[in-house]
Write a protein that holds these residues in place. Structure first.
Motif, PDB file in Angstrom:
ATOM      1  N   GLY A 150      27.279  41.525  50.452  1.00 43.34           N
ATOM      2  CA  GLY A 150      25.910  41.189  50.092  1.00 43.34           C
ATOM      3  C   GLY A 150      25.683  39.708  50.282  1.00 43.34           C
ATOM      4  N   CYS A 151      24.411  39.304  50.306  1.00 46.29           N
ATOM      5  CA  CYS A 151      24.117  37.894  50.527  1.00 46.29           C
ATOM      6  C   CYS A 151      22.747  37.545  49.994  1.00 46.29           C
ATOM      7  CB  CYS A 151      24.199  37.558  52.017  1.00 46.29           C
ATOM      8  SG  CYS A 151      23.003  38.432  53.049  1.00 46.29           S
ATOM      9  N   SER A 152      22.511  36.232  49.853  1.00 54.61           N
ATOM     10  CA  SER A 152      21.191  35.752  49.462  1.00 54.61           C
ATOM     11  C   SER A 152      20.219  35.948  50.615  1.00 54.61           C
ATOM     12  CB  SER A 152      21.269  34.270  49.085  1.00 54.61           C
ATOM     13  OG  SER A 152      21.737  33.503  50.189  1.00 54.61           O
ATOM     14  N   ALA A 153      18.930  35.724  50.374  1.00 50.52           N
ATOM     15  CA  ALA A 153      17.917  35.960  51.399  1.00 50.52           C
ATOM     16  C   ALA A 153      18.149  35.125  52.647  1.00 50.52           C
ATOM     17  CB  ALA A 153      16.531  35.681  50.825  1.00 50.52           C
ATOM     18  N   ASP A 154      18.627  33.889  52.459  1.00 53.13           N
ATOM     19  CA  ASP A 154      18.865  33.021  53.620  1.00 53.13           C
ATOM     20  C   ASP A 154      20.292  33.107  54.145  1.00 53.13           C
ATOM     21  OD1 ASP A 154      20.226  31.741  51.606  1.00 53.13           O
ATOM     22  OD2 ASP A 154      19.224  29.810  51.843  1.00 53.13           O
ATOM     23  N   GLY A 155      21.135  33.902  53.505  1.00 56.34           N
ATOM     24  CA  GLY A 155      22.509  34.077  53.948  1.00 56.34           C
ATOM     25  C   GLY A 155      23.438  32.934  53.604  1.00 56.34           C
ATOM     26  N   ALA A 156      22.918  31.892  52.972  1.00 56.86           N
ATOM     27  CA  ALA A 156      23.739  30.718  52.669  1.00 56.86           C
ATOM     28  C   ALA A 156      24.781  31.008  51.602  1.00 56.86           C
ATOM     29  CB  ALA A 156      22.854  29.553  52.233  1.00 56.86           C
ATOM     30  N   GLU A 157      24.522  31.973  50.734  1.00 51.65           N
ATOM     31  CA  GLU A 157      25.510  32.415  49.754  1.00 51.65           C
ATOM     32  C   GLU A 157      25.767  33.895  49.973  1.00 51.65           C
ATOM     33  OE1 GLU A 157      25.520  30.780  45.749  1.00 51.65           O
ATOM     34  OE2 GLU A 157      25.660  32.823  44.959  1.00 51.65           O
ATOM     35  N   PHE A 158      27.028  34.276  50.013  1.00 48.21           N
ATOM     36  CA  PHE A 158      27.356  35.679  50.243  1.00 48.21           C
ATOM     37  C   PHE A 158      28.638  36.027  49.498  1.00 48.21           C
ATOM     38  CE2 PHE A 158      29.293  33.184  53.579  1.00 48.21           C
ATOM     39  CZ  PHE A 158      30.531  33.751  53.796  1.00 48.21           C
ATOM     40  N   TRP A 159      28.888  37.321  49.372  1.00 53.29           N
ATOM     41  CA  TRP A 159      30.067  37.762  48.639  1.00 53.29           C
ATOM     42  C   TRP A 159      30.770  38.874  49.400  1.00 53.29           C
ATOM     43  CZ3 TRP A 159      25.149  37.346  46.960  1.00 53.29           C
ATOM     44  CH2 TRP A 159      24.386  38.517  46.830  1.00 53.29           C
ATOM     45  N   ILE A 160      32.072  38.971  49.135  1.00 53.43           N
ATOM     46  CA  ILE A 160      32.967  39.854  49.870  1.00 53.43           C
ATOM     47  C   ILE A 160      33.855  40.599  48.892  1.00 53.43           C
ATOM     48  CG2 ILE A 160      34.921  39.880  51.477  1.00 53.43           C
ATOM     49  CD1 ILE A 160      33.690  37.229  52.616  1.00 53.43           C
ATOM     50  N   ALA A 161      34.099  41.872  49.152  1.00 56.51           N
ATOM     51  CA  ALA A 161      35.052  42.658  48.367  1.00 56.51           C
ATOM     52  C   ALA A 161      36.378  42.658  49.122  1.00 56.51           C
ATOM     53  CB  ALA A 161      34.548  44.082  48.172  1.00 56.51           C
ATOM     54  N   VAL A 162      37.409  42.102  48.518  1.00 57.33           N
ATOM     55  CA  VAL A 162      38.718  41.980  49.164  1.00 57.33           C
ATOM     56  C   VAL A 162      39.667  43.022  48.574  1.00 57.33           C
ATOM     57  CG1 VAL A 162      40.615  40.426  49.737  1.00 57.33           C
ATOM     58  CG2 VAL A 162      38.305  39.505  49.400  1.00 57.33           C
ATOM     59  N   ILE A 163      40.217  43.874  49.429  1.00 52.73           N
ATOM     60  CA  ILE A 163      41.105  44.930  48.943  1.00 52.73           C
ATOM     61  C   ILE A 163      42.473  44.337  48.576  1.00 52.73           C
ATOM     62  CG2 ILE A 163      39.926  46.696  50.303  1.00 52.73           C
ATOM     63  CD1 ILE A 163      42.264  46.567  52.294  1.00 52.73           C
ATOM     64  N   PRO A 164      43.255  45.041  47.743  1.00 54.94           N
ATOM     65  CA  PRO A 164      44.548  44.504  47.274  1.00 54.94           C
ATOM     66  C   PRO A 164      45.503  44.108  48.389  1.00 54.94           C
ATOM     67  CG  PRO A 164      43.894  46.342  45.903  1.00 54.94           C
ATOM     68  CD  PRO A 164      42.901  46.285  47.024  1.00 54.94           C
ATOM     69  N   HIS A 165      45.595  44.899  49.480  1.00 56.87           N
ATOM     70  CA  HIS A 165      46.531  44.562  50.553  1.00 56.87           C
ATOM     71  C   HIS A 165      46.180  43.218  51.177  1.00 56.87           C
ATOM     72  CE1 HIS A 165      49.225  44.954  53.975  1.00 56.87           C
ATOM     73  NE2 HIS A 165      48.206  44.609  54.745  1.00 56.87           N
ATOM     74  N   THR A 166      44.909  43.028  51.502  1.00 61.23           N
ATOM     75  CA  THR A 166      44.469  41.763  52.094  1.00 61.23           C
ATOM     76  C   THR A 166      44.679  40.608  51.129  1.00 61.23           C
ATOM     77  OG1 THR A 166      42.808  42.927  53.425  1.00 61.23           O
ATOM     78  CG2 THR A 166      42.497  40.559  53.121  1.00 61.23           C
ATOM     79  N   TRP A 167      44.390  40.847  49.858  1.00 64.87           N
ATOM     80  CA  TRP A 167      44.530  39.808  48.839  1.00 64.87           C
ATOM     81  C   TRP A 167      45.981  39.337  48.729  1.00 64.87           C
ATOM     82  CZ3 TRP A 167      40.973  37.048  46.367  1.00 64.87           C
ATOM     83  CH2 TRP A 167      41.345  36.328  45.222  1.00 64.87           C
ATOM     84  N   SER A 168      46.903  40.275  48.676  1.00 63.26           N
ATOM     85  CA  SER A 168      48.305  39.917  48.463  1.00 63.26           C
ATOM     86  C   SER A 168      48.999  39.427  49.733  1.00 63.26           C
ATOM     87  CB  SER A 168      49.072  41.118  47.894  1.00 63.26           C
ATOM     88  OG  SER A 168      49.075  42.200  48.807  1.00 63.26           O
ATOM     89  N   SER A 169      48.443  39.728  50.910  1.00 66.63           N
ATOM     90  CA  SER A 169      49.099  39.395  52.169  1.00 66.63           C
ATOM     91  C   SER A 169      48.589  38.093  52.787  1.00 66.63           C
ATOM     92  CB  SER A 169      48.893  40.524  53.187  1.00 66.63           C
ATOM     93  OG  SER A 169      49.417  41.737  52.700  1.00 66.63           O
ATOM     94  N   THR A 170      47.590  37.476  52.184  1.00 60.48           N
ATOM     95  CA  THR A 170      46.986  36.270  52.761  1.00 60.48           C
ATOM     96  C   THR A 170      46.881  35.180  51.698  1.00 60.48           C
ATOM     97  OG1 THR A 170      44.692  36.843  52.203  1.00 60.48           O
ATOM     98  CG2 THR A 170      45.598  37.772  54.235  1.00 60.48           C
ATOM     99  N   THR A 171      46.400  34.020  52.122  1.00 61.04           N
ATOM    100  CA  THR A 171      46.218  32.904  51.184  1.00 61.04           C
ATOM    101  C   THR A 171      44.958  33.041  50.342  1.00 61.04           C
ATOM    102  OG1 THR A 171      45.017  31.581  52.823  1.00 61.04           O
ATOM    103  CG2 THR A 171      47.422  31.349  52.761  1.00 61.04           C
TER     104      THR A 171
END
Length: 225
Positions: A150-171
């Protein structure tokens, strides 16, 4: 070209006029498999291997790259970065097309643990890049291919759902509010914008341009619709 699927993490440090990547033993990327001249995405930044060692590899970094990315700050404190070797034509494209050319930086607004994922909220330092951000779009954050939830109307702020595998395997797991991240917008969105900007409101190419106008009639003639 890369896919945004991280294969290993490494510690980044200064080395002469460039940087050195120290890759932990047993990680998903074997430095011995790299050849001089190979491209590796380091936190989403395409760098060229100029030397190898048993512990990792070295890359040159231009002043332009240091000024536009987080690599300088991370190298100064021996921070951890995500690594991905360049895509081979026979590889699966599991993420999305990533060039390794960072558009700009974003600030971490919030990191929220949820029952089955982590919610990562980011704000672009340059709001102009928000035009490339929309719900379900692809974006590379520190070289990790992610989907905008999802994101704000202008796209300047946005959010991401990060799954456990990606979370634990990256910085991404080390991010805290206020941290900066490298951001690359969807390559296809940028090329589409560039192509459309060269056409008049009527959908015709500008004077002197070669090739037919890509409009509804042209698409129908070529089987699109």
């Amino acid at each position: 070209m890369f896919t945004g699927l991280v294969q290993a993490v490494a510690q980044l440090q200064r080395c002469g006029g460039g940087v050195e990547l120290l890759v932990p033993a047993g990680s998903g990327l074997d430095p011995a498999a790299l050849a001089l001249g190979d491209s590796v995405a380091v936190d989403g930044v395409c760098l060229t291997v100029v030397a190898r060692s048993g512990a990792g590899f070295r890359a040159d970094v231009s002043e332009e790259t240091l000024a536009r990315t987080t690599l300088a700050a991370k190298a100064d404190r021996r921070g951890w970065v995500n690594l991905e070797p360049a895509l081979r034509l026979a590889d699966r494209l599991g993420g999305h097309l990533v060039s390794g050319h960072v558009d700009g930086l974003a600030a971490v607004v919030a990191v929220e643990a949820q029952p089955a994922s982590w919610r990562l909220v980011l704000r672009l330092r340059d709001p102009a890049y928000g035009r490339y951000i929309c719900e379900k779009a692809s974006v590379a954050v520190d070289g990790v291919s992610l989907t905008v939830a999802g994101c704000s109307a202008d796209g300047a702020e946005f959010w991401i759902a990060v799954i456990p595998h990606t979370w634990s395997s990256t910085t991404l797991q080390h991010l805290r509010s206020g941290d900066a991240v490298n951001l690359e917008a969807d390559l296809l969105a940028k090329y589409t914008e560039r192509l459309l900007a060269g056409r008049s409101p009527a959908g015709q190419p500008p004077a002197g341009a070669d090739g037919p106008a890509i409009n509804g009639a042209w698409l129908a003639e070529h089987g699109w619709g």
